[in-house]
Motif scaffolding. Structure first.
Motif, PDB file in Angstrom:
ATOM      1  N   VAL A 125     -41.640  75.238   5.968  1.00 13.67           N
ATOM      2  CA  VAL A 125     -40.473  76.119   5.804  1.00 13.67           C
ATOM      3  C   VAL A 125     -39.913  75.989   4.387  1.00 13.67           C
ATOM      4  N   LEU A 126     -39.805  74.763   3.890  1.00 13.86           N
ATOM      5  CA  LEU A 126     -39.292  74.575   2.530  1.00 13.86           C
ATOM      6  C   LEU A 126     -40.222  75.224   1.510  1.00 13.86           C
ATOM      7  N   ARG A 127     -41.513  75.142   1.772  1.00 13.52           N
ATOM      8  CA  ARG A 127     -42.498  75.740   0.857  1.00 13.52           C
ATOM      9  C   ARG A 127     -42.257  77.251   0.747  1.00 13.52           C
ATOM     10  N   HIS A 128     -42.036  77.880   1.904  1.00 15.90           N
ATOM     11  CA  HIS A 128     -41.765  79.327   1.871  1.00 15.90           C
ATOM     12  C   HIS A 128     -40.364  79.597   1.299  1.00 15.90           C
TER      13      HIS A 128
ATOM     14  N   GLN B 274     -31.096  70.831   6.991  1.00 15.87           N
ATOM     15  CA  GLN B 274     -31.408  71.250   5.622  1.00 15.87           C
ATOM     16  C   GLN B 274     -30.540  72.411   5.165  1.00 15.87           C
ATOM     17  N   GLY B 275     -29.715  72.925   6.074  1.00 16.27           N
ATOM     18  CA  GLY B 275     -28.780  73.982   5.697  1.00 16.27           C
ATOM     19  C   GLY B 275     -29.246  75.387   6.001  1.00 16.27           C
ATOM     20  N   PHE B 276     -30.414  75.544   6.619  1.00 19.96           N
ATOM     21  CA  PHE B 276     -30.879  76.895   6.979  1.00 19.96           C
ATOM     22  C   PHE B 276     -30.050  77.429   8.151  1.00 19.96           C
TER      23      PHE B 276
ATOM     24  N   ALA C 164     -28.658  78.425   3.166  1.00 15.31           N
ATOM     25  CA  ALA C 164     -27.812  79.145   4.144  1.00 15.31           C
ATOM     26  C   ALA C 164     -28.083  80.650   4.150  1.00 15.31           C
ATOM     27  N   GLU C 165     -28.728  81.140   3.086  1.00 17.67           N
ATOM     28  CA  GLU C 165     -29.057  82.575   3.022  1.00 17.67           C
ATOM     29  C   GLU C 165     -30.356  82.879   3.762  1.00 17.67           C
ATOM     30  N   ILE C 166     -31.064  81.826   4.177  1.00 20.93           N
ATOM     31  CA  ILE C 166     -32.389  82.026   4.776  1.00 20.93           C
ATOM     32  C   ILE C 166     -32.312  81.769   6.278  1.00 20.93           C
ATOM     33  N   ARG C 167     -32.775  82.764   7.029  1.00 21.71           N
ATOM     34  CA  ARG C 167     -32.711  82.631   8.491  1.00 21.71           C
ATOM     35  C   ARG C 167     -34.090  82.249   9.038  1.00 21.71           C
ATOM     36  N   VAL C 168     -34.098  81.152   9.763  1.00 20.69           N
ATOM     37  CA  VAL C 168     -35.359  80.641  10.314  1.00 20.69           C
ATOM     38  C   VAL C 168     -35.331  80.809  11.833  1.00 20.69           C
ATOM     39  N   GLY C 169     -36.341  81.468  12.377  1.00 27.96           N
ATOM     40  CA  GLY C 169     -36.467  81.594  13.828  1.00 27.96           C
ATOM     41  C   GLY C 169     -37.448  80.544  14.337  1.00 27.96           C
ATOM     42  N   VAL C 170     -37.074  79.826  15.368  1.00 26.07           N
ATOM     43  CA  VAL C 170     -37.972  78.816  15.954  1.00 26.07           C
ATOM     44  C   VAL C 170     -38.240  79.235  17.396  1.00 26.07           C
TER      45      VAL C 170
ATOM     46  N   LEU D 203     -36.687  88.009  16.285  1.00 30.25           N
ATOM     47  CA  LEU D 203     -37.733  88.418  15.344  1.00 30.25           C
ATOM     48  C   LEU D 203     -37.142  89.243  14.205  1.00 30.25           C
ATOM     49  N   ARG D 204     -36.223  90.133  14.519  1.00 28.08           N
ATOM     50  CA  ARG D 204     -35.665  91.037  13.496  1.00 28.08           C
ATOM     51  C   ARG D 204     -34.917  90.280  12.403  1.00 28.08           C
ATOM     52  N   LEU D 205     -34.403  89.107  12.742  1.00 26.25           N
ATOM     53  CA  LEU D 205     -33.596  88.395  11.729  1.00 26.25           C
ATOM     54  C   LEU D 205     -34.352  87.274  11.028  1.00 26.25           C
ATOM     55  N   ALA D 206     -35.571  86.954  11.475  1.00 28.10           N
ATOM     56  CA  ALA D 206     -36.234  85.731  10.985  1.00 28.10           C
ATOM     57  C   ALA D 206     -36.935  85.956   9.638  1.00 28.10           C
ATOM     58  N   ASP D 207     -36.348  85.425   8.562  1.00 32.13           N
ATOM     59  CA  ASP D 207     -37.036  85.447   7.264  1.00 32.13           C
ATOM     60  C   ASP D 207     -38.275  84.543   7.331  1.00 32.13           C
ATOM     61  N   ILE D 208     -38.135  83.472   8.087  1.00 28.62           N
ATOM     62  CA  ILE D 208     -39.269  82.568   8.316  1.00 28.62           C
ATOM     63  C   ILE D 208     -39.348  82.342   9.827  1.00 28.62           C
ATOM     64  N   LEU D 209     -40.515  82.572  10.400  1.00 29.79           N
ATOM     65  CA  LEU D 209     -40.688  82.416  11.849  1.00 29.79           C
ATOM     66  C   LEU D 209     -41.597  81.221  12.117  1.00 29.79           C
TER      67      LEU D 209
END
Ligand code: NDP
Length: 319
Positions: free
Chosen positions: A114-117, A165-167, A142-148, A195-201
């Motif tokens: 995730v950090l790499r992306h 990490q602040g995501f 905080a600007e990056i939304r991660v979906g798990v 899915l619609r909000l996940a910058d990183i899934l």
């Protein structure tokens, strides 16, 4: 009651794994259960003496004639290759490894990916190959939304680490979960919102009849333009052809893939040659003998004393 002070379990344990070291596991288990006989399959002369089986992908027919089998322990977290088999002895409980050290190892991989992306490292790697000073202003976590997807033993731990990490972390599971600081969603009706909000899934679901190809072309297209996909669960959760095409077309920006529909990934698969894809050969996390042996021993003792084992797999739901 610690394993060493409890009444020793009867019968023997058979171990099978083509990718784990028998002698290391035997030593770790014997430290917990010194009186239990621990056998390699070549040492089994009377299958009826086997009461416990610690296995990772045993060959077809492995359990035949083990008429006194009392517990099958899956030597890993994912049970998809075990629960669907037609040669399992009926009525024998199956457990799996649920180990905080395994969750920690997985969270480390997920955090790295995730950090790499999030820090655009694939972009800088490409720029470096062209000797280009390609400044790109970093985004705040905080600007990056991660979906798990999947908030079980592994997913919940990883989601909590990402939140630290602040995501902005959005988790998704079958039943409602609560994880401090993580936006938790549950049920099919909320999947598309996540899915619609996940910058990183990050995909951390078990492979079951319900989750097979859950991420088909249509659902992958719901991800924001340029989103990254991290799959550490099972390849068949995603339509791999659709994902490859979306990565080629740029709808998906990049991917970190540890698992594939067919493993090893065939040498002619286009994913190997794609600059925006990082491939690792299914090792995001592994069962660690020194820490897993204790819970395996506890489960053997529980079953030998007539109690149900911890972390029992529910065959009907597939995980
Ligand atoms: P768990 O069984 O502990 O958790 C599974 C999670 O997925 C739970 O949150 C569960 O929901 C959720 N889930 C299951 N089915 C659905 C569904 N239909 N819809 C929504 N959510 C669903 O699994 P683990 O966390 O231990 O492991 C996850 C997977 O990781 C394993 O199955 C394995 O395939 C993979 N793995 C990969 C490794 C690697 O090296 N690449 C190593 C180890 C595991 P609920 O909370 O409601 O039950």
């Amino acid at each position: 009651m610690t394993p060493s002070t409890a009444t020793p379990p009867s019968g023997a344990l058979v171990f099978f794994s083509a990718c784990d070291d028998f002698s290391v596991w035997k030593r770790a288990l014997q430290a917990q259960l010194p009186q239990l006989q621990i056998l390699h399959p070549d040492e089994v002369h009377d299958p009826r003496a086997i009461h416990y089986a610690l296995v990772w992908k045993p060959p077809a027919g492995f359990f035949a004639q083990m008429s006194n089998l009392r517990l099958i322990i899956n030597l890993g977290a994912g049970v998809d290759s075990l629960v669907g088999r037609s040669d399992l002895p009926s009525g024998v409980p199956i457990t799996r490894i649920v180990d905080p050290k395994m969750s920690q190892m997985m969270a480390g991989y997920v955090l790295f990916a995730v950090l790499r992306h999030a820090r655009d490292i694939p972009y800088f790697e490409q720029a470096q190959r062209q000797r280009t000073w390609a400044y790109r202003h970093p985004r705040a976590p905080a600007e990056i939304r991660v979906g798990v997807l999947g908030l079980g033993a592994l997913g919940a731990h990883a989601a909590a680490e990402l939140q630290r990490q602040g995501f902005e972390v959005h988790g998704w599971s079958r039943s409602p979960r609560t994880i401090a600081g993580v936006h938790c969603h549950s049920g099919m009706e909320t999947l598309e919102d996540v899915l619609r909000l996940a910058d990183i899934l990050v995909v951390m679901l078990p492979l079951t009849a319900q989750t097979h190809r859950l991420l088909d072309r249509r659902r992958l297209q719901l991800l924001p333009q340029g989103a990254a996909v991290v799959n550490v669960a099972r390849g068949a959760l995603i339509d791999q052809t659709a994902m490859t095409e979306l990565l080629q077309q740029g709808h998906l920006g990049s991917a970190t893939l540890d698992v594939f529909e067919h493993e090893p990934l065939p040498a002619d698969d286009p994913l190997w040659r794609m600059e925006n894809v990082l491939i690792t050969p299914h090792l995001a996390s592994v069962a660690i003998p020194a820490s897993a042996a204790e819970q395996i021993a506890q489960n053997i003792l529980r079953v030998s004393q007539g109690q149900p084992p911890h972390h029992q797999v529910e065959a009907a739901r597939g995980y």
